[in-house]
Enzyme design. Structure first.
Site, PDB file in Angstrom:
ATOM      1  N   THR A 182       0.808  -1.224   0.000  1.00 45.09           N
ATOM      2  CA  THR A 182       0.000   0.000   0.000  1.00 45.09           C
ATOM      3  C   THR A 182       0.840   1.272   0.000  1.00 45.09           C
ATOM      4  O   THR A 182       2.034   1.256   0.296  1.00 45.09           O
ATOM      5  CB  THR A 182      -0.910   0.031   1.236  1.00 45.09           C
ATOM      6  OG1 THR A 182      -0.116   0.134   2.421  1.00 45.09           O
ATOM      7  CG2 THR A 182      -1.786  -1.213   1.320  1.00 45.09           C
ATOM      8  N   ASP A 183       0.146   2.362  -0.304  1.00 49.19           N
ATOM      9  CA  ASP A 183       0.770   3.683  -0.181  1.00 49.19           C
ATOM     10  C   ASP A 183       0.594   4.167   1.266  1.00 49.19           C
ATOM     11  O   ASP A 183       0.053   3.441   2.110  1.00 49.19           O
ATOM     12  CB  ASP A 183       0.182   4.665  -1.198  1.00 49.19           C
ATOM     13  CG  ASP A 183      -1.312   4.910  -1.021  1.00 49.19           C
ATOM     14  OD1 ASP A 183      -1.876   4.603   0.062  1.00 49.19           O
ATOM     15  OD2 ASP A 183      -1.936   5.415  -1.968  1.00 49.19           O
ATOM     16  N   CYS A 184       1.006   5.390   1.555  1.00 48.02           N
ATOM     17  CA  CYS A 184       0.941   5.885   2.937  1.00 48.02           C
ATOM     18  C   CYS A 184      -0.499   6.054   3.435  1.00 48.02           C
ATOM     19  O   CYS A 184      -0.727   6.139   4.629  1.00 48.02           O
ATOM     20  CB  CYS A 184       1.731   7.185   3.083  1.00 48.02           C
ATOM     21  SG  CYS A 184       1.113   8.531   2.066  1.00 48.02           S
TER      22      CYS A 184
END
Length: 120
Positions: free
Chosen positions: A10-12
């Site tokens: 995932t991204d942040c």
């Protein structure tokens, strides 16, 4: 095949990177071979992705458990077309139409019966 979404996927913001859907699909294709006691790759014979048409419908998130389904659409002498879909419970998230070509010694070749049985 079920797969859990980890932080590395995932991204942040906790949303799955678009490229990870392709990884999940690849993992599901490999698992089909492993479940039959075979390897999806040998030194001189293997499938390669020739073409892929993807549809990103909804986002998966950190911690989700996803279900990857694979359906054969067409089988030819040296290639096959499959549809792979990803769901979170009953929610449709992603689909890909994938054209796979069987290579032997780096050249398109007839798909062996043992491989065809995996996709049956």
């Amino acid at each position: 095949m079920k797969v859990r979404v980890y932080y590395e996927d995932t991204d942040c913001g906790g949303i799955v990177y678009h490229s990870k859907y392709l990884n999940f699909c690849e993992r599901a294709r490999s698992e089909m071979f492993f479940q039959k006691g075979l390897s999806p790759h040998d030194e001189n014979e293997f499938f390669v992705v020739r073409k892929m048409d993807c549809d990103f419908i909804k986002s998966a998130k950190f911690g989700d458990v996803l279900d990857i389904n694979t359906e054969v659409l067409e089988i030819k002498k040296a290639s096959l077309t499959i549809k792979q879909t990803i769901f979170r419970d009953d929610e449709y998230l992603f689909s890909a139409i994938v054209l796979l070509v069987f290579l032997k010694n780096q050249k398109p070749s007839k798909i062996p019966q043992s491989c065809l049985e995996i996709f049956a």
